[in-house]
Design an enzyme around this catalytic site. Structure first.
Site, PDB file in Angstrom:
ATOM      1  N   ASP A  40       0.862  -1.120   0.249  1.00  0.00           N
ATOM      2  CA  ASP A  40       0.066  -0.012   0.192  1.00  0.00           C
ATOM      3  C   ASP A  40       0.695   1.458   0.102  1.00  0.00           C
ATOM      4  O   ASP A  40       2.217   1.317   0.894  1.00  0.00           O
ATOM      5  CB  ASP A  40      -0.463   0.089   1.525  1.00  0.00           C
ATOM      6  N   CYS A  79     -19.492   0.872  -2.826  1.00  0.00           N
ATOM      7  CA  CYS A  79     -20.287   0.416  -4.341  1.00  0.00           C
ATOM      8  C   CYS A  79     -21.303   0.487  -5.091  1.00  0.00           C
ATOM      9  O   CYS A  79     -21.397   1.112  -6.297  1.00  0.00           O
ATOM     10  CB  CYS A  79     -19.905  -1.591  -3.843  1.00  0.00           C
ATOM     11  N   ARG A 135     -16.861   5.880   3.071  1.00  0.00           N
ATOM     12  CA  ARG A 135     -17.128   6.321   2.065  1.00  0.00           C
ATOM     13  C   ARG A 135     -18.272   6.778   1.570  1.00  0.00           C
ATOM     14  O   ARG A 135     -19.147   5.721   1.433  1.00  0.00           O
ATOM     15  CB  ARG A 135     -16.455   4.935   1.387  1.00  0.00           C
TER      16      ARG A 135
END
Length: 421
Positions: free
Chosen positions: A33, A258, A329
């Site tokens: 990462d 999503c 998010r």
């Protein structure tokens, strides 16, 4: 499958970290990462997403790094970086292309690159392949190979996990697909499904969440309709749910990584291909407007009880995008806060699941760690965390004597609230 499979997982968020840990039980695995603080925390056995516990990190064989050069010995690269949309709801592939360029600089002949990030159909073998080829000087399906296996992680869900959800896999050649299938079969007891092409796998991922978006939009519209008829939509859903083939979705805000994002990828590529989807676009528009509708309902509720919004003390309980999860998010709760503050309400936000520093950084909101009991003119139950059902942490506990409770999630019995969506 080659005798020696060395795997590098690129991106260690909600998707990449559990995947890397699972793979490390069977293959030499590197977890990469670019966020150095994330790697430091993981090396200290702390996962802020709460998807992986301290013991799992402490006992795992995965090698963690923020230096991409450490991945040079890998021959299978799995990319799990975010694929958001921009302010115009256009797919933002910049994190995906940046990761592809990084991996392209490390590619060797025979290597396989697998994408798990959500994309529109054609992106993997198109824009991603071009980036890999330009960065490496190698040719697709001659020197290196591609795979696609869409992630199906449900943040905060301890029942439907990586190992219990069937994994869709696809490859740029039949041999590559089989090699990828063998890798995932090692870690997915639920099994795998081999899609005939990468584009089919990409499309399958996009419609999974688009279907949920449409179903929630339907419930949101029902909520608006039945409110005008003075009928409780949750009572209607409960009654309809007694039929075996009724799908009991509930109305509410649609955020997260999503459901509120993937439909835009599908819409984008469909428009590029010459078809302008109507149902998907309408559902998206309806769900995008729900925060405004909730704010309007709150204002009307206060007006009906002779409460002025100016300087009203309002507590919003829950700010993450879903219950029992720290994921912030694309949370739509912040939009409600902003809208109420435009009318000069004094709005506090509490959420024991949210990370205070992250909330401050992403949205400029300071958490109220310990709301005062018997204080607020209105309490909005915005997220259905289990802890909000506890007596000393219930919405009514924080209300003033004549305070109101608006239950956005239908968490509490109807008798305990003044209004619900």
């Amino acid at each position: 499958m080659p005798a020696s499979t060395h795997i590098a997982v690129v991106g260690l968020g909600y998707v990449g970290l559990p995947l890397a840990l699972a793979l490390s039980e069977h293959f030499p695995t590197m977890g990469y990462d670019l966020n150095a603080s994330r790697i430091k925390a993981l090396k200290q056995h702390h996962d802020h997403t709460r998807e992986v516990c301290t013991q799992q990190l402490a006992t795992s064989d995965v090698q963690l790094t923020d230096n991409s050069h450490d991945l040079a010995d890998a021959n299978v690269f799995i990319i799990t970086v975010p694929t958001p949309v921009d302010s115009n709801h256009t797919p933002d592939l910049s994190p995906l292309l940046a990761a592809s360029e990084t991996i392209g600089g490390l590619l060797k002949k025979g290597d396989v690159v697998i994408y798990e990030s959500t994309v529109y159909p054609g992106a993997t073998e198109g824009i991603c392949a071009d980036t890999l080829q330009n960065a490496s000087g190698l040719r697709l399906n001659k020197d290196f190979f591609l795979g696609y296996s869409p992630e199906r992680i449900n943040p905060g869900d301890k029942v439907n996990t990586l190992q219990t959800i069937v994994k869709v896999v696809a490859g740029s050649t039949p041999e590559t697909a089989e090699r990828i299938n063998q890798i995932y079969q090692k870690i997915i007891p639920a099994g795998t499904h081999m899609a005939p092409t990468i584009q089919v796998a990409e499309a399958a991922k996009a419609i999974e969440n688009t279907q949920r978006d449409i179903n929630i939009a339907f419930m949101n519209e029902l909520s608006m309709m039945f409110h005008e008829m003075d009928i409780d939509v949750l009572d209607v859903i409960a009654a309809a749910s007694t039929k075996w083939n009724f799908l009991p979705f509930k109305p509410g805000l649609v955020g997260g990584h999503c459901i509120g994002v993937d439909p835009y990828y599908l819409i984008h590529q469909s428009q590029q291909s010459g078809y302008f989807p109507q149902l998907i676009t309408t559902a998206r528009r309806l769900n995008e407007n729900m925060s405004g509708y909730v704010s309007e309902r709150i204002l009307k509720l206060m007006a009906l009880h002779s409460k002025h919004i100016v300087k009203a003390r309002i507590l919003i309980m829950g700010v993450t995008f879903k219950e029992n999860c720290p994921d912030l998010r694309n949370t739509r709760v912040v939009e409600i806060k902003d809208q109420l503050e435009r009318y000069h309400a004094q709005v506090d936000v509490c959420d024991p699941w949210a990370d205070a520093a992250n909330l401050e950084q992403e949205y400029g909101i300071a958490l109220t760690q310990k709301p005062q009991a018997d204080r607020y003119d209105l309490v909005l139950l915005a997220v259905a965390h289990d802890c909000f059902k506890e007596k000393n942490f219930s919405p009514r506990h924080f209300c003033a004597e004549d305070g109101l409770v608006f239950d956005l999630k239908g968490l509490l019995p109807k008798s305990e609230v003044d209004a619900r969506l």
